[in-house]
Design a protein around this motif. Structure first.
Motif, mmCIF file in Angstrom:
data_model
loop_
_atom_site.group_PDB
_atom_site.id
_atom_site.type_symbol
_atom_site.label_atom_id
_atom_site.label_comp_id
_atom_site.label_asym_id
_atom_site.label_seq_id
_atom_site.Cartn_x
_atom_site.Cartn_y
_atom_site.Cartn_z
ATOM 1 N N UNK A 11 2.745 9.763 6.506
ATOM 2 C CA UNK A 11 2.432 8.828 7.590
ATOM 3 C C UNK A 11 1.172 8.031 7.285
ATOM 4 N N UNK A 12 0.173 8.683 6.710
ATOM 5 C CA UNK A 12 -1.075 7.986 6.348
ATOM 6 C C UNK A 12 -0.817 6.954 5.253
ATOM 7 N N UNK A 13 0.017 7.306 4.285
ATOM 8 C CA UNK A 13 0.371 6.373 3.208
ATOM 9 C C UNK A 13 1.142 5.184 3.778
ATOM 10 N N UNK A 14 2.121 5.462 4.643
ATOM 11 C CA UNK A 14 2.894 4.385 5.267
ATOM 12 C C UNK A 14 1.987 3.446 6.060
ATOM 13 N N UNK A 15 0.985 3.999 6.738
ATOM 14 C CA UNK A 15 0.052 3.176 7.516
ATOM 15 C C UNK A 15 -0.750 2.251 6.600
ATOM 16 N N UNK A 16 -1.154 2.758 5.455
ATOM 17 C CA UNK A 16 -1.890 1.924 4.491
ATOM 18 C C UNK A 16 -1.007 0.778 4.016
ATOM 19 N N UNK A 17 0.237 1.094 3.684
ATOM 20 C CA UNK A 17 1.153 0.069 3.163
ATOM 21 C C UNK A 17 1.509 -0.975 4.222
ATOM 22 N N UNK A 18 1.389 -0.615 5.486
ATOM 23 C CA UNK A 18 1.593 -1.588 6.566
ATOM 24 C C UNK A 18 0.325 -2.393 6.837
ATOM 25 N N UNK A 19 -0.833 -1.778 6.620
ATOM 26 C CA UNK A 19 -2.119 -2.419 6.927
ATOM 27 C C UNK A 19 -2.512 -3.456 5.874
ATOM 28 N N UNK A 20 -2.280 -3.149 4.603
ATOM 29 C CA UNK A 20 -2.686 -4.062 3.524
ATOM 30 C C UNK A 20 -1.678 -5.205 3.446
ATOM 31 N N UNK A 21 -2.190 -6.416 3.546
ATOM 32 C CA UNK A 21 -1.322 -7.600 3.626
ATOM 33 C C UNK A 21 -1.515 -8.533 2.424
ATOM 34 N N UNK A 22 -0.452 -9.247 2.115
ATOM 35 C CA UNK A 22 -0.509 -10.335 1.139
ATOM 36 C C UNK A 22 -1.303 -11.460 1.799
ATOM 37 N N UNK A 23 -2.396 -11.929 1.172
ATOM 38 C CA UNK A 23 -3.221 -12.951 1.814
ATOM 39 C C UNK A 23 -2.501 -14.287 2.001
ATOM 40 N N UNK A 24 -1.466 -14.542 1.233
ATOM 41 C CA UNK A 24 -0.752 -15.815 1.349
ATOM 42 C C UNK A 24 0.318 -15.764 2.442
ATOM 43 N N UNK A 25 1.187 -14.757 2.393
ATOM 44 C CA UNK A 25 2.316 -14.697 3.335
ATOM 45 C C UNK A 25 2.006 -13.887 4.590
ATOM 46 N N UNK A 26 1.006 -13.012 4.512
ATOM 47 C CA UNK A 26 0.705 -12.144 5.640
ATOM 48 C C UNK A 26 1.627 -10.937 5.737
ATOM 49 N N UNK A 27 2.555 -10.795 4.783
ATOM 50 C CA UNK A 27 3.468 -9.657 4.798
ATOM 51 C C UNK A 27 2.738 -8.395 4.343
#
Length: 94
Positions: A11-27
């Motif tokens: 869950x902590x890993x999934x949260x990191x992968x959701x939090x860190x965004x591509x600066x161009x697309x915001x995904x």
């Protein structure tokens, strides 16, 4: 030695992968497909993060240069987020 991750760690890993965004697309990194797998070795306490930025590079040289700069930013942000969340583990990007 590969060790299974518990639900809390996942869950902590999934949260990191959701939090860190591509600066161009915001995904979020979770949707970009750049983190292929994560392995945890409890002894000696290493989290291996397997990434693939190369297959996402465009064919245009100018565009590839921009994509590499964005990739470096995403990788830096991922590294910081993982180190902040798991300060007692060694984080290795592969």
């Amino acid at each position: 030695m590969k060790t299974a991750m518990d639900a809390g760690m996942i869950a902590r890993i999934d949260a990191i992968l959701e939090k860190v965004k591509d600066p161009e697309s915001g995904l979020p990194a979770a949707q970009l497909g750049i983190v292929k797998k994560i392995r945890f070795s409890e002894d000696p306490g290493i989290l291996y993060i397997f990434t693939d930025f190369a297959s996402h590079l465009p064919g245009c040289l100018t565009c590839a240069g921009i994509a590499l700069a964005l990739s470096a930013t995403i990788l830096k942000d991922l590294e910081k987020a993982f180190r902040d969340e798991f300060p007692n583990l060694e984080i290795r990007f592969v």
